[in-house]
Design a protein around this motif. Structure first.
Motif, PDB file in Angstrom:
ATOM      1  N   UNK A   1       0.836  -1.202   0.000  1.00  0.00           N
ATOM      2  CA  UNK A   1       0.000   0.000   0.000  1.00  0.00           C
ATOM      3  C   UNK A   1       0.872   1.253   0.000  1.00  0.00           C
ATOM      4  N   UNK A   2       0.231   2.353  -0.429  1.00  0.00           N
ATOM      5  CA  UNK A   2       0.874   3.666  -0.447  1.00  0.00           C
ATOM      6  C   UNK A   2       0.193   4.528   0.608  1.00  0.00           C
ATOM      7  N   UNK A   3       1.006   5.301   1.338  1.00  0.00           N
ATOM      8  CA  UNK A   3       0.469   6.174   2.390  1.00  0.00           C
ATOM      9  C   UNK A   3       0.990   7.592   2.184  1.00  0.00           C
ATOM     10  N   UNK A   4       0.108   8.551   2.401  1.00  0.00           N
ATOM     11  CA  UNK A   4       0.457   9.967   2.252  1.00  0.00           C
ATOM     12  C   UNK A   4       0.131  10.673   3.556  1.00  0.00           C
ATOM     13  N   UNK A   5       1.046  11.568   3.997  1.00  0.00           N
ATOM     14  CA  UNK A   5       0.816  12.312   5.241  1.00  0.00           C
ATOM     15  C   UNK A   5       1.412  13.707   5.110  1.00  0.00           C
ATOM     16  N   UNK A   6       0.635  14.714   5.516  1.00  0.00           N
ATOM     17  CA  UNK A   6       1.059  16.110   5.461  1.00  0.00           C
ATOM     18  C   UNK A   6       1.658  16.539   6.791  1.00  0.00           C
ATOM     19  N   UNK A   7       2.578  17.498   6.688  1.00  0.00           N
ATOM     20  CA  UNK A   7       3.056  18.132   7.916  1.00  0.00           C
ATOM     21  C   UNK A   7       1.997  19.111   8.413  1.00  0.00           C
ATOM     22  N   UNK A   8       2.047  19.458   9.695  1.00  0.00           N
ATOM     23  CA  UNK A   8       0.994  20.259  10.296  1.00  0.00           C
ATOM     24  C   UNK A   8       0.825  21.633   9.690  1.00  0.00           C
ATOM     25  N   UNK A   9       1.923  22.249   9.201  1.00  0.00           N
ATOM     26  CA  UNK A   9       1.806  23.584   8.607  1.00  0.00           C
ATOM     27  C   UNK A   9       1.472  23.548   7.125  1.00  0.00           C
ATOM     28  N   UNK A  10       1.214  22.355   6.565  1.00  0.00           N
ATOM     29  CA  UNK A  10       0.790  22.171   5.168  1.00  0.00           C
ATOM     30  C   UNK A  10       1.837  22.618   4.164  1.00  0.00           C
ATOM     31  N   UNK A  11       3.105  22.679   4.565  1.00  0.00           N
ATOM     32  CA  UNK A  11       4.147  23.086   3.630  1.00  0.00           C
ATOM     33  C   UNK A  11       4.835  21.902   2.964  1.00  0.00           C
ATOM     34  N   UNK A  12       4.788  20.738   3.621  1.00  0.00           N
ATOM     35  CA  UNK A  12       5.456  19.561   3.080  1.00  0.00           C
ATOM     36  C   UNK A  12       4.538  18.357   3.226  1.00  0.00           C
ATOM     37  N   UNK A  13       4.755  17.370   2.341  1.00  0.00           N
ATOM     38  CA  UNK A  13       3.978  16.147   2.364  1.00  0.00           C
ATOM     39  C   UNK A  13       4.935  14.983   2.178  1.00  0.00           C
ATOM     40  N   UNK A  14       4.664  13.877   2.910  1.00  0.00           N
ATOM     41  CA  UNK A  14       5.490  12.676   2.816  1.00  0.00           C
ATOM     42  C   UNK A  14       4.688  11.569   2.146  1.00  0.00           C
ATOM     43  N   UNK A  15       5.364  10.791   1.301  1.00  0.00           N
ATOM     44  CA  UNK A  15       4.734   9.692   0.561  1.00  0.00           C
ATOM     45  C   UNK A  15       5.544   8.435   0.813  1.00  0.00           C
ATOM     46  N   UNK A  16       4.878   7.397   1.298  1.00  0.00           N
ATOM     47  CA  UNK A  16       5.524   6.115   1.572  1.00  0.00           C
ATOM     48  C   UNK A  16       5.058   5.115   0.518  1.00  0.00           C
ATOM     49  N   UNK A  17       5.993   4.645  -0.274  1.00  0.00           N
ATOM     50  CA  UNK A  17       5.644   3.706  -1.354  1.00  0.00           C
ATOM     51  C   UNK A  17       6.832   2.811  -1.651  1.00  0.00           C
ATOM     52  N   UNK A  18       6.563   1.760  -2.462  1.00  0.00           N
ATOM     53  CA  UNK A  18       7.617   0.823  -2.872  1.00  0.00           C
ATOM     54  C   UNK A  18       8.202   1.316  -4.181  1.00  0.00           C
ATOM     55  N   UNK A  19       9.537   1.376  -4.248  1.00  0.00           N
ATOM     56  CA  UNK A  19      10.194   1.806  -5.476  1.00  0.00           C
ATOM     57  C   UNK A  19      10.095   0.695  -6.514  1.00  0.00           C
ATOM     58  N   UNK A  20       9.780   1.037  -7.751  1.00  0.00           N
ATOM     59  CA  UNK A  20       9.584  -0.005  -8.776  1.00  0.00           C
ATOM     60  C   UNK A  20      10.887  -0.675  -9.200  1.00  0.00           C
ATOM     61  N   UNK A  21      12.016   0.009  -9.004  1.00  0.00           N
ATOM     62  CA  UNK A  21      13.290  -0.551  -9.473  1.00  0.00           C
ATOM     63  C   UNK A  21      13.696  -1.746  -8.630  1.00  0.00           C
ATOM     64  N   UNK A  22      14.450  -2.638  -9.253  1.00  0.00           N
ATOM     65  CA  UNK A  22      14.958  -3.812  -8.546  1.00  0.00           C
ATOM     66  C   UNK A  22      16.290  -3.484  -7.883  1.00  0.00           C
ATOM     67  N   UNK A  23      16.600  -3.966  -6.709  1.00  0.00           N
ATOM     68  CA  UNK A  23      15.661  -4.719  -5.865  1.00  0.00           C
ATOM     69  C   UNK A  23      14.642  -3.756  -5.250  1.00  0.00           C
ATOM     70  N   UNK A  24      13.432  -4.237  -5.119  1.00  0.00           N
ATOM     71  CA  UNK A  24      12.382  -3.381  -4.607  1.00  0.00           C
ATOM     72  C   UNK A  24      12.603  -3.106  -3.112  1.00  0.00           C
ATOM     73  N   UNK A  25      12.288  -1.874  -2.751  1.00  0.00           N
ATOM     74  CA  UNK A  25      12.359  -1.478  -1.341  1.00  0.00           C
ATOM     75  C   UNK A  25      11.422  -0.301  -1.105  1.00  0.00           C
ATOM     76  N   UNK A  26      11.081  -0.128   0.153  1.00  0.00           N
ATOM     77  CA  UNK A  26      10.213   0.986   0.515  1.00  0.00           C
ATOM     78  C   UNK A  26      11.061   2.229   0.806  1.00  0.00           C
TER      79      UNK A  26
END
Length: 1253
Positions: A215-240
Motif C-alpha cells: 500500500x501507499x500512504x500519504x501524510x502532510x506536515x501540520x503547517x501544510x508546507x510539506x507532504x510525505x509519501x511512503x511507497x515501494x520503489x519499482x526498481x529492482x531490488x524493490x524497497x520501501x
C-alpha cells in the motif's frame, strides 16, 4: 507523569444482519458529528453516506445524506474502494476519492444548478492513495501510473510529478552517529578502539517485509508546507522509501534505506518527526525520520509473536492534532501512545472486536484528544484528557504519590520520598494486562488498576521506613451479568470500587473530597471555572491546576504559578507581579503541576520535555510558618525559616504581641543555643509582615491571634523603622526599637539560666540597636571576677566573633577593666608590641589619672574633665576646657566656687567673641561685670538697648556716648528700623526733628504727631509730618502700581504655560520656546518608549546609572548642579522652571501686600487727619484694586491639577516604585518637578476707613 484518562466513550454497533459495512469515517468539525460511509462491497456496489450527530445514543440516530451506485470503472477491480473520505465544514461538502479513479463530490446543501452528487474528475490509472492538507487547500493523489498529482480544492492541477528510481539521488545521507556508542566517551584507554561514526556497522538493504501489502500512504506536515509519501520503489531490488515533497510538488528528500519498512506513515503535526513501522523477526518498531530522511529514534510496540502474526499484520499510524498522542491501529484494537523524556508510554488500549481485520482511526481536526475508531460493524467515539493520577494532598498522607500507566507496567513514585525523574520510577509494578486507569486510596496504601475485564489490587506503604513496595493483592473479575451505567466490586473490608460499563475509569466509593462546596473545571480552551456558594470565577489562560485544603494552585500560559486563598471571603486572582506578591511566581515555560505536598511546603512541576522540578513556593512556605506561629509551634516555624531562607523577623512580626508573651516558650521549644543566636542576630527594624512577607489573606486592620491583638509593632511605621523622628532623641528611638524590645525580653528570661545560656545573653547584648557592647563587656568582667575561666574564655571568644574587636577593646578600656581589655586584645589581630606597653602604662597610673587617660584616648572629653575636677587640677582643667571647648561643662563643675567660676566665664566670653557670637559674649562679659567689653560686644551684634545701658555703666563721656548713639541710629536707619532709630535720636541726641522724620518713614504718623505736640512744636506738623505724608503716599501708590503691573504680566503667562503643558507635556518639558537655553545640561530629551510609557513627566530625565562615578564625573555632576540651581532661581522664560518661578513670585507678592497693608491703613488715617482726603482716596483705591486682582487670581495661580510625588521620591505620579532622585543637574530638575504644591497664601483682610467712599 500524566495519564490519558477517558472522559467519554460512546459505542455504536451495527446489526449482525446488516448488508453493508462501515468502510470510512471522518469528522465534521462544525458540529462534532461523524460522517459514515457504507459500501461498496462485493455483492453491493452502492455507497451510502450517513451523518451521526454528536449527541447520538444509538446507530439508528444517524440520518442518511446520500446513496448511489459506484461500480468499479477498472475491470481489474472486483469492486471499488474508498481511498479517502473528507468533509469541508464551511460548505457542507463531502469528497470521496475511490480506488477506481473517481473523485466524487457530495453536497448536503446543494445550490440551484448544483447536483447533490457529482463526479468532479476521474483518473484512468486508478488511485492508490490520497490526502488533503490540514488547511483543506491542496489535494495530493498517488495514481496507479506511479505519478503524484497536486490539485487545488477546485481540483485544478498544481503539478504532476512522475516517480522514478532516480529520486534516490536527491539525498546523500551521512550520519555522524549522534547518540550511538561510537560517539560516547569511554576514557582515554578506549580512544584507539574508536572508529569512524559516519561508517555504519550494518548497512540496511531495504528488504521488504514478508507481510508488506504494497500500500501507499500519504501524510502532510501540520503547517501544510510539506507532504510525505511512503511507497515501494519499482526498481529492482524493490524497497520501501519515504519521499518528502513541498506543497508545489518539488522533491525535497528521500529516506535512508531501512529493512522491512512497512506502509504505515504519519507526519507529526509539529513537524519534528515522520513516523513509520519497521518489522523485525522478533518485534515491531515504530521508527522516526527527520524531514531530510535520516532516522531519528524508535520505540517497540511490545507485541508477542502471536500478536505480530495476527493483529500486527496490518498497522496504521495517526498523530493527533497537537502531536501529543500517537494512535497505533492493529487488526482488533487501537493503542494510544504518549512521549515524555524521550520515552513512549502506552496509555490506552481500545479493543473493538475479537476478529482480526482493519480498524480505521480518525482524530478530530480541532479537538486534540477526541477520536473515533471503527471496523466493519463497530464505531467508538472517544474523548480523553491528560491528567495526573495522584494520591492525597492532605497531611499527613501528602507523600506526593503519583502513578503512571505504561502498558503492562505501573510506575509509582512517592515524590516526597524520592524525586525520581521519568521515565524511571521509584517502583515499577508488572501487571497482568494493559492498564486503562488507576486509582489511589486516601491513605496511599492501596492502588487499584483497571484492565479490560478485571482489576488489580495493589498494596503498598511508601511512607514506612523502609518503604513497602507495591505487591499484587487480588485480581477480581468484573461481573458479566450486571447492566447499567456502572459496575461494582465490593472488597473484603466493605469498601466498594466503581467503574463505568465500558471499563474506562475506576474510582473508590465515597472518596473524600478536599472541598465539597466548591467545584473546579478546566475547559479544553484553557479556562479554569471555579464555582463557590457565593462566587463564580473564570480564569483564562490556565494550563493546569490543583487544589488543597487552603489553596487553589494553577499555572498560566504566561509561565506563572498562582495561588488563590480558598478561605478568603472573596476569591481574588493575584496580579502578575511575582516580585511583589507571594501568590505569584515565575516558572519555566510550559511547566505544569504534577502534585503538591502542603506538609512539606513543596510543589512538583513537570517541564515540557518531561523532567521534574520540585519547588517550594513562598505561598506554601509562609502559610506553613504562619500556621505554626498561630499554633505557638515556634520550633517548627524556625526550622522552616532556616530551611527555606525566610527572614526570621516573621516569627515576631506576624504576631508581635503573642511573641513577646511567648518568649519563654520560644526558648524552651528552640532549645539549641546556636538557633537562638541565629534568631537574635537576624533581627532588624523592618516589619517583614507588611513588606516582603505581606499576608495576602489577612485583613488590613489589626487581627486577633490566640486572644492577643497583633498589629503593627511599636516603632515600625509602614513596614520600616521610623528611626529617630523629627525632634526625637536617640534614647527615645532606642526605647521604641523593635530589636531592643526583643533583646530585653530575651535577657529577662535568660538571666535566670545564665550558666547554660551565657552565649545567648552575650548575643542579646551585642545584637541591640545600637549594640550594647558595654553591657556585654561588663558581663565578661563579672565572669573574670568570679574566676570561671572556661566560661570567661567562651564569652570572650563569642563576643569577639559577633562584634568588631577594636570597638570591644575600646569599650573594655571604657569600663576601666584592663584585664578584660587584655583578653579581648589577645583575640584580635593587634600587635602585642602596640597594646601591651599601653596597658602597662595605664596600669602604673593612679586610678583617677588612669580614668582620665582612658577617657581622653577614647575622646570622651567631657567625662575626662570630671576626672580632672576630682584630681583638683584646676590649671590643667582650664587648659583642657580651652583645648576641647568644654567651657559650659567646666562652669557647671565649679558652679559653687565663685572665684574659679568667674575665671572660666571670662575665658568663655573671650571664646564667644572669637567665634563672633557677640550677644552671648556680651551677656558673659556683663555677668562678670566687664561693662566695657560687654557694650562693645552688644554694639557688634546691633542690640542698641543693651549697648547703651552698658556704655552708661562704664561710664563713657557725654561726647563718646553721643557718638555711640549716632552710630547706632545710623545702622538702625540703614536696616529700616526707623522706630528704634527715632527713639535714639529723641532720648540720647535730643533731636526731635530727626525723630519725627524717622517715624514718618516708618509710617508711625500718630507717634510723630504725639511727640511734636508733646514738646510744644506744632509748626513741625506742616514742615515734617505733612511732607512725610506726601512722600509716603507717592511711594505707596507707586508700589501698588508695580504690583498691579506684575500681576497683569505673570498671571496670563502662567495660564498659557499650563495650557501648553496639558496639551503636550513632553514639548513643555523640552523647553521648546526657550531653545537650547531652557533645556537642562547633560540630559537626554530624545523621546523613547521608556520615556513616554511611564506615568510621570520626570521619568525621561531620570535614566540614572547605578554604577560608581569617577572623580571627574563627580566634579562635573556638582558643576551641572550649581548651573541648574542658577537656572532654577532665574526662572528664564521658556524653560521648565518658569512655571515654578511665576508661582513663587506671585506668592511673594501676596506676602508683600499683606506686609504693606498695615502701613496703608496708617497712611490713610494720617492723610485724613491732616485733611489730605484726595490723596487718601487715591491710596485706598490703588490698594483695593490690587487686592481685588490678587483675590481673583488666587484660585487659578495656586491650584495644580497634577498629582505630585512624595518628598522621599520613591513613588511617582502613577504609583511607580523604584524612582530615586538623580544626581547633579538632573536632581535639580527632579526637585523642581516633584516639589510639593505651593500652599495657597492667606490674603489678610484690612478694615476700610468708613470716612472714605
Amino acid at each position: 507523569m500524566r495519564n490519558l484518562l477517558n472522559t467519554s466513550h460512546a459505542k455504536f454497533k451495527l446489526s449482525d444482519h446488516a448488508n453493508t459495512a462501515i468502510t470510512a469515517t471522518t469528522w465534521d468539525a462544525s458540529d462534532d458529528s461523524l460522517i459514515l460511509a457504507f459500501g461498496p462491497a462485493k455483492d453491493n456496489p452502492a455507497i451510502t453516506l450517513k451523518r451521526l450527530p454528536g449527541d447520538a445514543q444509538v446507530i439508528e440516530d444517524a440520518h442518511s445524506i446520500a446513496s448511489w451506485d459506484a461500480p468499479s470503472p477498472n475491470p481489474e477491480l472486483e469492486f471499488d474502494t474508498i481511498v479517502d473520505l473528507h468533509c469541508f465544514p464551511d460548505t457542507k461538502t463531502i469528497v470521496l476519492i475511490l480506488q477506481g479513479g473517481d473523485i466524487v463530490v457530495v453536497r448536503e446543501e446543494a445550490q440551484p444548478g448544483e447536483d447533490l452528487i457529482e463526479i468532479a474528475g476521474s483518473i484512468d490509472a486508478g488511485i492508490r492513495a490520497a490526502a488533503w492538507n490540514p488547511g483543506d487547500e491542496v489535494l495530493v493523489i498517488y495514481s496507479g501510473a506511479e505519478t503524484l498529482l497536486f490539485m487545488t480544492r477546485d481540483f485544478d492541477s498544481i503539478s504532476n510529478v512522475t516517480l522514478s528510481s532516480e529520486d534516490l539521488q536527491v539525498s546523500n545521507h551521512v550520519s555522524v552517529g549522534w547518540g550511538k556508542k561510537e560517539t560516547q566517551f569511554k576514557g582515554r584507554g578506549a580512544a584507539k578502539a574508536l572508529r569512524d561514526p559516519t561508517v555504519p556497522e550494518h548497512v540496511d538493504e531495504g528488504t521488504l517485509s514478508a507481510l508488506d501489502d504494497g500500500k501507499v500512504t500519504i501524510s502532510w506536515r501540520g503547517d501544510a508546507q510539506y507532504v510525505a509519501v511512503n511507497s515501494i520503489l519499482p526498481a529492482e531490488p524493490k524497497r520501501r522509501a519515504i519521499r518528502v515533497y513541498s506543497r508545489e510538488g518539488s522533491l525535497e528528500s528521500m529516506s535512508e534505506t531501512v529493512n522491512q519498512l512497512e506502509g504505515a506513515l504519519s507526519w507529526k503535526p509539529s513537524g519534528q518527526l515522520i513516523a513509520g513501522v519497521q518489522r523485525h523477526d522478533d518485534k515491531i518498531d515504530v521508527v522516526f525520520f527527520e524531514r531530510n530522511g535520516l532516522r531519528h529514534g524508535e520505540f517497540g510496540l511490545r507485541l508477542t509473536a502471536e500478536e505480530m502474526a495476527t493483529t500486527g499484520s496490518n498497522i496504521v499510524l495517526s498523530w493527533n492534532a497537537d502531536s501529543t498522542v500517537l494512535a497505533v491501529s492493529f487488526g482488533d484494537r487501537v493503542q494510544l501512545w504518549t512521549m515524555g523524556n524521550y520515552h513512549y508510554y502506552l496509555k490506552q488500549e481500545i479493543i473493538l472486536s475479537d476478529r482480526s481485520g482493519s480498524i480505521g482511526t480518525a482524530w478530530h481536526p480541532e479537538k486534540p484528544l477526541h477520536l473515533t475508531c471503527s471496523d466493519a460493524h463497530d464505531i467508538r467515539r472517544l474523548s480523553y484528557r491528560l491528567e495526573v493520577t495522584r494520591g492525597s494532598v492532605l497531611p499527613p498522607n501528602d507523600i506526593g504519590l503519583v502513578a503512571v500507566i505504561d502498558g503492562k507496567k505501573l510506575k509509582v513514585t512517592p515524590l516526597r520520598t524520592a524525586n525520581v525523574p521519568p521515565p524511571m520510577a521509584f517502583d515499577e509494578v508488572d501487571l497482568p494486562d494493559n492498564a486503562l486507569d488507576v486509582a489511589i486510596s486516601e491513605d496511599g496504601t492501596e492502588l487499584i488498576v483497571l484492565h479490560h475485564s478485571s482489576v488489580s489490587l495493589l498494596q503498598c506503604d511508601y511512607s514506612a521506613r523502609p518503604p513497602k513496595m507495591a505487591t499484587m493483592h487480588a485480581s477480581p473479575k468484573w461481573p458479566e451479568h450486571m447492566e447499567g451505567s456502572s459496575r461494582k466490586i465490593v472488597l473484603q473490608d466493605g469498601r466498594a470500587l466503581y467503574a463505568r460499563t465500558d471499563h474506562d475509569r475506576i474510582c473508590y466509593e465515597n472518596t473524600d473530597r478536599l472541598d465539597g462546596k466548591n467545584s473546579y473545571q478546566l475547559t479544553a480552551g484553557g479556562v479554569l471555572q471555579v464555582q463557590t456558594d457565593s462566587q463564580t470565577l473564570r480564569i483564562p489562560k490556565c494550563t493546569s491546576f490543583i487544589f488543597t485544603a487552603s489553596h487553589l494552585i494553577y499555572t498560566t500560559s504566561q509561565h506563572l504559578l498562582k495561588f488563590i486563598h480558598l478561605h478568603a471571603a472573596n476569591l481574588g486572582i493575584p496580579p502578575d507581579e511575582p516580585e511583589k506578591d507571594e501568590r505569584c511566581r515565575s516558572i519555566e515555560r510550559g511547566a505544569k503541576i504534577v502534585t503538591v505536598m502542603p506538609g512539606a511546603y513543596s510543589l512538583v512541576l513537570q517541564m515540557p520535555r518531561g523532567n521534574l522540578e520540585t519547588i517550594f513556593p513562598r505561598a506554601l512556605v509562609l502559610a506553613g510558618i504562619r500556621e505554626s506561629i498561630r499554633d505557638r509551634n515556634y520550633k517548627k516555624a524556625s526550622m522552616v525559616c532556616r530551611a527555606h531562607r525566610v527572614d526570621m523577623n516573621i516569627l515576631h512580626d506576624y504576631a508581635p504581641q503573642q511573641f513577646m508573651h511567648d518568649v519563654d516558650l520560644f526558648i524552651k521549644q528552640v532549645k539549641k543555643v546556636e538557633f537562638i543566636d541565629l534568631f537574635l542576630s537576624s533581627l532588624s527594624e523592618e516589619n517583614v509582615s507588611v513588606t516582603m512577607y505581606r499576608d495576602t489573606l489577612a485583613p488590613t486592620e489589626d487581627v486577633t491571634i490566640n486572644g492577643l491583638t497583633n498589629g503593627t509593632s511599636d516603632g515600625v511605621v509602614n513596614g520600616v523603622s521610623s528611626g529617630m523622628a523629627e525632634g526625637q532623641t536617640q534614647e527615645v528611638a532606642m526605647t521604641n526599637s523593635k530589636i531592643n524590645k526583643i533583646c530585653d525580653a530575651f535577657l529577662q528570661i535568660l538571666s535566670s539560666t545564665k550558666e547554660s545560656r551565657l552565649q545567648n545573653i552575650v548575643t542579646a547584648h551585642v545584637c541591640k540597636n545600637p549594640p550594647d557592647l558595654e553591657a556585654g563587656v561588663r558581663l565578661i568582667s563579672g565572669l573574670r571576677k568570679e574566676g570561671d575561666q572556661e566560661r570567661l574564655d567562651q564569652a570572650v571568644e563569642h563576643i569577639c566573633f559577633l562584634a568588631d574587636v577594636n570597638q570591644l577593646y575600646d569599650t573594655a578600656l571604657g569600663v576601666y577593666d584592663l584585664d578584660v581589655a587584655l583578653l579581648i586584645a589577645q583575640q584580635s589581630q593587634k600587635d602585642p608590641r602596640e597594646y601591651l606597653p599601653h596597658l602597662q602604662e595605664l596600669h602604673d597610673m593612679q586610678p583617677l589619672r588612669r580614668k582620665f587617660k582612658v577617657d581622653d584616648d577614647l575622646k570622651r572629653y567631657q567625662k575626662a574633665l570630671t576626672h580632672l575636677h576630682a584630681l583638683e587640677a584646676f590649671d590643667e582643667l582650664q587648659s583642657y576646657a580651652m583645648k576641647h571647648e568644654l567651657y559650659a561643662a567646666a562652669i557647671d563643675l565649679y558652679r559653687y566656687d565663685n572665684s574659679r567660676l568667674m575665671q572660666l566665664m571670662r575665658l568663655y566670653a573671650d571664646h564667644l567673641n572669637s567665634r563672633n557670637r557677640f550677644k552671648e559674649a556680651g551677656i558673659a562679659h556683663e555677668y562678670v561685670g566687664d561693662h566695657a567689653a560687654a557694650h562693645e560686644a552688644y554694639r557688634a551684634v546691633g542690640t542698641w538697648q543693651e549697648c547703651l545701658a552698658n556704655a552708661a555703666l562704664v561710664p563713657l563721656s557725654a561726647d563718646e556716648l553721643s557718638a555711640l548713639a549716632q552710630d547706632l541710629s545710623a545702622s538702625l536707619e540703614e536696616s529700616k528700623e526707623f522706630t528704634s532709630a527715632a527713639a535714639i535720636h529723641l532720648d540720647y541726641l535730643n533731636d526731635l526733628d530727626a525723630s519725627a522724620r524717622l517715624l514718618c518713614k516708618g509710617y508711625q504718623f500718630a507717634e510723630a504727631a504725639r511727640q511734636v505736640t508733646l514738646r510744644k512744636k506744632p509748626e513741625l506738623l506742616k514742615t515734617i509730618i505733612d511732607a512725610g505724608l506726601v512722600e509716603a503716599s507717592a511711594s505707596m501708590t507707586e508700589l501698588l502700581a508695580e504690583m498691579k503691573q506684575q500681576l497683569a504680566a505673570q498671571v496670563p503667562r502662567l495660564r498659557e504655560l499650563r495650557e501648553k503643558k496639558a496639551d503636550n507635556p513632553m514639548a513643555f518639558l523640552d523647553g521648546e520656546e526657550g531653545g537650547d537655553g531652557g533645556i537642562p545640561d547633560n540630559l537626554s530629551l530624545a523621546p523613547t518608549d521608556a520615556s513616554t510609557s511611564a506615568g510621570t513627566f520626570m521619568t525621561r530625565y531620570t535614566n540614572r546609572s547605578t554604577g560608581t562615578l569617577a572623580t571627574n564625573a563627580t566634579r562635573k555632576t556638582s558643576k551641572n548642579k550649581r548651573r541648574e540651581e542658577r537656572k532654577r532661581a532665574r526662572g528664564k522664560k521658556g524653560t521648565v522652571y518658569e512655571e515654578e518661578y511665576l508661582v513663587n513670585s506671585i506668592a511673594r507678592l501676596v506676602q508683600r501686600l499683606n506686609d504693606v497693608g498695615e502701613d496703608v491703613t496708617r497712611l490713610i488715617e494720617g492723610l485724613m487727619r491732616r485733611s489730605m482726603r484726595e490723596r487718601a482716596i487715591a491710596v485706598q483705591a490703588a490698594f483695593d484694586e490690587v487686592t481685588a486682582v490678587v483675590r481673583m487670581s488666587m484660585g487659578e495661580v495656586f491650584s495644580n491639577p497634577e498629582q505630585v510625588v512624595e518628598q522621599n521620591g520613591d513613588v511617582g505620579q502613577n504609583g511607580e516604585e523604584g524612582m530615586t532622585r538623580p544626581l547633579g543637574g538632573q536632581g535639580v530638575l527632579w526637585d523642581a518637578l516633584t516639589s510639593q504644591k505651593q500652599e495657597t497664601p492667606t490674603l489678610k483682610i484690612f478694615e476700610k476707613l468708613s470716612l472714605l467712599p
